[in-house]
Design an enzyme around this catalytic site. Structure first.
Site, PDB file in Angstrom:
ATOM      1  N   ARG A  34     107.413 -11.571  58.086  1.00  0.00           N
ATOM      2  CA  ARG A  34     107.741 -10.802  59.298  1.00  0.00           C
ATOM      3  C   ARG A  34     107.556 -11.581  60.595  1.00  0.00           C
ATOM      4  O   ARG A  34     107.604 -10.998  61.676  1.00  0.00           O
ATOM      5  CB  ARG A  34     106.934  -9.503  59.381  1.00  0.00           C
ATOM      6  CG  ARG A  34     106.915  -8.663  58.116  1.00  0.00           C
ATOM      7  CD  ARG A  34     108.282  -8.218  57.677  1.00  0.00           C
ATOM      8  NE  ARG A  34     108.234  -7.277  56.568  1.00  0.00           N
ATOM      9  CZ  ARG A  34     109.265  -6.926  55.832  1.00  0.00           C
ATOM     10  NH1 ARG A  34     110.459  -7.451  56.067  1.00  0.00           N
ATOM     11  NH2 ARG A  34     109.138  -6.062  54.851  1.00  0.00           N
ATOM     12  N   LEU A  35     107.351 -12.893  60.516  1.00  0.00           N
ATOM     13  CA  LEU A  35     107.212 -13.698  61.736  1.00  0.00           C
ATOM     14  C   LEU A  35     108.593 -14.241  62.115  1.00  0.00           C
ATOM     15  O   LEU A  35     108.833 -15.448  62.158  1.00  0.00           O
ATOM     16  CB  LEU A  35     106.195 -14.830  61.513  1.00  0.00           C
ATOM     17  CG  LEU A  35     104.794 -14.356  61.119  1.00  0.00           C
ATOM     18  CD1 LEU A  35     103.886 -15.544  60.868  1.00  0.00           C
ATOM     19  CD2 LEU A  35     104.217 -13.446  62.199  1.00  0.00           C
TER      20      LEU A  35
END
Length: 223
Positions: free
Chosen positions: A200-201
């Site tokens: 999710r980065l």
């Protein structure tokens, strides 16, 4: 309350992220032209997506401000904007005439990327609409005459009767563009490029400008 885990897919694991990690690690934050970057991504999507890489979600709003969204197909793109075609008497056609602004979202699952677009909407020229309409399959041109898009339909048979009636009316002759069928161009004031990165980065690159005559400001956003 948690949803049934048999219905909702599990979150990606390290192996799933690894499949696109290299492709989504290439440098993009030195890019200055959003349309050139979009063209590059769409070219990649055409190679990877199983169908309709030019599909996009088109968001409009009705007279009360309630949002509406549906999938349409991008038919042209250049520095002036993103073009699609429709029946002007359809729900989206009426909403865009009354409130000429919209948003788009392209989502390419095979690449784990998306592009969001927001801007003003203007009609395409008659010459553009005529040229695109003439490029469509003959049965699609007849369908544009036969379908009262977005209005109540009593049965499939009624639609087929309407198609047969229009086909007989035109015979072997040319099928011209109906006056109620044309296109719109979305002229962006902002575009956001998003691509998946592990855990999710994600990468987010935001282009915006205060008006169509201004240069783009480019900002990197937190995921």
């Amino acid at each position: 309350m948690m949803s049934d885990d048999k219905l909702i897919p599990a979150s990606p694991d390290a192996d799933a992220y690894a499949k696109t990690a290299d492709a989504n690690a290439a440098e993009i934050f030195d890019r200055e032209d959003p349309f050139a970057l979009f063209a590059d991504w769409l070219t990649e999507a055409k190679k990877k997506e199983p169908n309709d890489a030019n599909a996009m979600a088109l968001a409009t709003a009705d007279a009360s401000g309630l949002p509406d969204v549906r999938m349409v197909l991008l038919k042209d793109v250049d520095a002036d904007g993103f073009v699609f075609y429709t029946n002007l008497e359809s729900g989206k056609g009426g909403q865009l005439v009354d409130n000429p602004q919209a948003a788009l979202c392209f989502h390419w699952k095979s690449l784990r990327r998306q592009v969001r677009v927001r801007g003003a909407v203007e009609p395409v020229s008659d010459a553009e609409a005529d040229a695109y309409f003439a490029s469509r399959a003959r049965d699609s041109r007849i369908g544009a005459w036969a379908s009262k898009q977005s209005r109540p339909l009593e049965s499939r048979f009624a639609l087929e009767k309407s198609v047969a009636r229009e086909a007989a009316r035109f015979g072997l002759g040319e099928v011209p563009r109906p006056a109620h069928w044309s296109g719109f161009r979305i002229r962006p004031l902002s575009l956001e490029f998003w691509r998946d990165r592990p855990f999710r980065l994600h990468d987010r690159m935001f282009f915006d400008r205060p008006d169509l005559g201004s240069t783009w400001t480019v900002t990197r956003l937190y995921p």
